[in-house]
Enzyme design. Sequence first.
Site, PDB file in Angstrom:
ATOM      1  N   ASP A 119      39.202  38.435  44.092  1.00 27.57           N
ATOM      2  CA  ASP A 119      39.726  37.853  45.329  1.00 27.57           C
ATOM      3  C   ASP A 119      38.688  37.961  46.433  1.00 27.57           C
ATOM      4  OD1 ASP A 119      42.092  37.536  43.966  1.00 27.57           O
ATOM      5  OD2 ASP A 119      42.959  39.414  44.707  1.00 27.57           O
TER       6      ASP A 119
HETATM    7  N1  URA Z   1      43.320  42.040  40.630  1.00 27.70           N
HETATM    8  C1  URA Z   1      43.587  41.565  41.861  1.00 27.70           C
HETATM    9  O1  URA Z   1      44.722  41.593  42.302  1.00 27.70           O
HETATM   10  N2  URA Z   1      42.570  41.092  42.587  1.00 27.70           N
HETATM   11  C2  URA Z   1      41.286  41.064  42.161  1.00 27.70           C
HETATM   12  O2  URA Z   1      40.391  40.625  42.884  1.00 27.70           O
HETATM   13  C3  URA Z   1      41.019  41.560  40.873  1.00 27.70           C
HETATM   14  C4  URA Z   1      42.048  42.046  40.121  1.00 27.70           C
END
Ligand code: URA
Length: 228
Positions: A105
């Site tokens: 993310d």
């Molecule tokens: N899980 C998430 O919620 N976000 C990420 O960036 C990676 C794994």
Amino acid sequence: MERLDKILANHGFCSRRGADLFLKSHHITLLNGTRLLKTSQKATAREILIDGYPVDHPDGILILLHKPAGCVCSHDSTEGPLVYDLLPSQWMNRTPVPTTIGRLDKDTTGALLITNRMELVHRLTSPTRHISKVYLVTVDKNLSDHLIELFASGTLMLKGEKEPCLPAAMEIIDQRSARLIIDEGKYHQVKRMFGSQGYTVGKLHREKFAEWDVEDLKEGCWKDIEYV
Ligand code: URA
């Protein structure tokens, strides 16, 4: 062996059509000094010199990036600064264009693999391979021990999923932070796992993807890695 025009285009020096012009305006030789005069001549990227310089990453790109917060795993710059902005710009002219192996993310930091060896994307994201990822997670309220058992049980169903999460190992580091090891990569998986139990994830950092960790890499920096 490939045609020179294909090598030049695939490595981002020019378009396939522009290869003749590129060849006219550069001195391209084999390692033994033989000059290449036609774009139809065959060679490998590894054995040519362009104006005396070897081709960058002649066998394809595979790197480990320490992703900083604030950049997105996308090729669409309307979504914000891109992880690809941290890499040499000529790489984005290559075919295939480099892509992330899985995604983090925008606000997540840590280990992110990027490659243009497309066979690796499948090999390292395939759910059947159970590639492990280690996350450091900070949450908004005190962690409870019951999460350890729940996450390890392999029974946690996330909204919209058909299969429960695979067993995951969690270690509580202090009241509001934990290390979580998961062997799969469902969409926003870590945030959703904690979210399902009423927690909001604050900081999320991926320490390690498969065998590669970012301990010795500063945020925003990358290094070549090997995978055979
Ligand atoms: N899980 C998430 O919620 N976000 C990420 O960036 C990676 C794994």
